[in-house]
Design a protein around this motif. Sequence first.
Motif, mmCIF file in Angstrom:
data_model
loop_
_atom_site.group_PDB
_atom_site.id
_atom_site.type_symbol
_atom_site.label_atom_id
_atom_site.label_comp_id
_atom_site.label_asym_id
_atom_site.label_seq_id
_atom_site.Cartn_x
_atom_site.Cartn_y
_atom_site.Cartn_z
ATOM 1 N N VAL A 192 0.839 -1.206 0.000
ATOM 2 C CA VAL A 192 0.000 0.000 0.000
ATOM 3 C C VAL A 192 0.872 1.254 0.000
ATOM 4 C CG1 VAL A 192 -1.679 1.332 1.330
ATOM 5 C CG2 VAL A 192 -1.974 -1.140 1.075
ATOM 6 N N ARG A 193 1.950 1.244 0.783
ATOM 7 C CA ARG A 193 2.823 2.430 0.811
ATOM 8 C C ARG A 193 3.524 2.622 -0.527
ATOM 9 N NH1 ARG A 193 6.131 4.340 6.000
ATOM 10 N NH2 ARG A 193 3.938 4.559 6.552
ATOM 11 N N GLN A 194 3.971 1.540 -1.122
ATOM 12 C CA GLN A 194 4.625 1.651 -2.425
ATOM 13 C C GLN A 194 3.649 2.191 -3.463
ATOM 14 O OE1 GLN A 194 7.557 1.677 -3.240
ATOM 15 N NE2 GLN A 194 7.891 1.000 -5.343
ATOM 16 N N PHE A 195 2.430 1.679 -3.468
ATOM 17 C CA PHE A 195 1.389 2.171 -4.369
ATOM 18 C C PHE A 195 1.186 3.668 -4.147
ATOM 19 C CE2 PHE A 195 -3.028 3.405 -4.994
ATOM 20 C CZ PHE A 195 -3.324 2.920 -6.254
ATOM 21 N N ASP A 196 1.087 4.058 -2.894
ATOM 22 C CA ASP A 196 0.818 5.447 -2.539
ATOM 23 C C ASP A 196 1.946 6.366 -3.003
ATOM 24 O OD1 ASP A 196 -1.044 7.191 -0.912
ATOM 25 O OD2 ASP A 196 0.826 7.614 0.137
ATOM 26 N N GLU A 208 9.012 -7.286 -4.679
ATOM 27 C CA GLU A 208 7.699 -7.745 -5.143
ATOM 28 C C GLU A 208 6.702 -6.589 -5.205
ATOM 29 O OE1 GLU A 208 4.405 -11.195 -4.100
ATOM 30 O OE2 GLU A 208 5.624 -10.362 -2.489
ATOM 31 N N ALA A 209 6.690 -5.748 -4.181
ATOM 32 C CA ALA A 209 5.763 -4.614 -4.156
ATOM 33 C C ALA A 209 6.031 -3.676 -5.321
ATOM 34 C CB ALA A 209 5.876 -3.871 -2.831
ATOM 35 N N ASP A 210 7.303 -3.407 -5.570
ATOM 36 C CA ASP A 210 7.663 -2.516 -6.670
ATOM 37 C C ASP A 210 7.228 -3.100 -8.007
ATOM 38 O OD1 ASP A 210 9.270 -0.110 -7.658
ATOM 39 O OD2 ASP A 210 10.246 -1.748 -8.723
ATOM 40 N N ALA A 211 7.403 -4.409 -8.168
ATOM 41 C CA ALA A 211 7.019 -5.058 -9.425
ATOM 42 C C ALA A 211 5.514 -5.012 -9.638
ATOM 43 C CB ALA A 211 7.520 -6.504 -9.433
ATOM 44 N N LEU A 212 4.742 -5.252 -8.582
ATOM 45 C CA LEU A 212 3.286 -5.239 -8.696
ATOM 46 C C LEU A 212 2.777 -3.847 -9.073
ATOM 47 C CD1 LEU A 212 2.323 -7.452 -5.611
ATOM 48 C CD2 LEU A 212 1.982 -8.025 -8.024
ATOM 49 N N VAL A 213 3.318 -2.825 -8.431
ATOM 50 C CA VAL A 213 2.878 -1.459 -8.730
ATOM 51 C C VAL A 213 3.313 -1.058 -10.139
ATOM 52 C CG1 VAL A 213 3.013 0.955 -8.042
ATOM 53 C CG2 VAL A 213 2.887 -0.827 -6.293
ATOM 54 N N SER A 214 4.534 -1.401 -10.506
ATOM 55 C CA SER A 214 5.023 -1.077 -11.855
ATOM 56 C C SER A 214 4.160 -1.734 -12.918
ATOM 57 C CB SER A 214 6.479 -1.521 -12.006
ATOM 58 O OG SER A 214 7.327 -0.779 -11.150
ATOM 59 N N SER A 215 3.752 -2.972 -12.678
ATOM 60 C CA SER A 215 2.891 -3.676 -13.629
ATOM 61 C C SER A 215 1.549 -2.971 -13.779
ATOM 62 C CB SER A 215 2.684 -5.119 -13.159
ATOM 63 O OG SER A 215 1.809 -5.811 -14.018
#
Length: 370
Positions: A40-44, A303-310
């Motif tokens: 959530v923080r990475q998305f934000d 993993e968080a960075d990859a999900l948001v980038s996708s």
Amino acid sequence: MARPVEQVKRASNQLHAADNKPGDISDAALVEMYRQMVLVRQFDRRCVALQRAGRIGTYPPCEGQEACQVGVANALRRQDFLFPTYRDSGAVMLHGVPMERLMLYWNGRPEGAVVPDDVNVFPMAVPIATQLPHAMGAAWAAKLRGVDQVALGFFGDGASSEGDFHVAMNFAGVFHVPAVFFCQNNQYAISVPLSRQTASETIAQKAEAYGFEGVRVDGCDVIAVYRAVQAAVEKAAQGGGPTLIEALTYRYGAHTTSDDPTKYRTAQETDAWREQDPIPRLQGQLRAWGLWDDEQENACLTEADALVSSAITAMEAAPPTPPEKLFEHIYKEPTAKLIRQRDELLVMLERRKQSEVEQSAAARGEGGKQ
């Protein structure tokens, strides 16, 4: 009266990480809640960066409030209904709305507001407190139909001053509906501090006037939030009526990306709340309990960075929205005036397109002469 941040510090000090591993929450669930807060923080943060780059519109950051978002989402059952504010992208995503759909929403795409049929999430409410009567109505409908479904409505401290808040609370209390009203008390309604919002010592105590329970929790502690919401959901599902939960939290960033929080609060205040950051707080507990290490942390961040980038890639690869979409969903049946305006727009766009083609052809011809 103690300041909210001092109350949160006292609450957090009651939990000694090495000695108080929760017995009612599995190790896997604790680790998953941490992973979700990181996501959530990475998305934000990426959304804030996208807005600054002009790739999405105005965005309301939720950094600092991840424990509320994740705690609520994990305590809700799949069949329960979530009614979010504009600052609840994390909870919306975790309750089933695809991340790329949220990206499209903040990109201004109408398809971003379409919730999948099998996901019980209401579209985000930008007007303050309007989602609370909706949550109350859904809860009442579930009771009338005899359906095992609880409705949870998010709101902020500023929303407690709105008429919709009082209407929803009063009706929910009178009709004993299966609802949970979750206040993320982040201390400010844009620039208005809590001290100018209410003379009540707490927001939770307002529930007493409506005849149901009010609970106050440390909103920087995902475990405390999860337990409070889980208990409220179970009570509502068993016919125990509504609950108002006030979670003491803080938004570290601006109200929205068009706001300057330095105009109304001090760096010292923000720094004091940073000490209660829910993410390093849970990470420290997981490490003390032997559930987390550096290798897991690095993998989690990757993993968080990859999900948001996708999700960002999917958003930017989406085809442009047809201009005529502007005229859909205004009325069930479009009026003659709307039809005329739509047709005029389409004619204008076609003429502009033809003009651009002619100008391009003329430019190519001039280039040939040179």
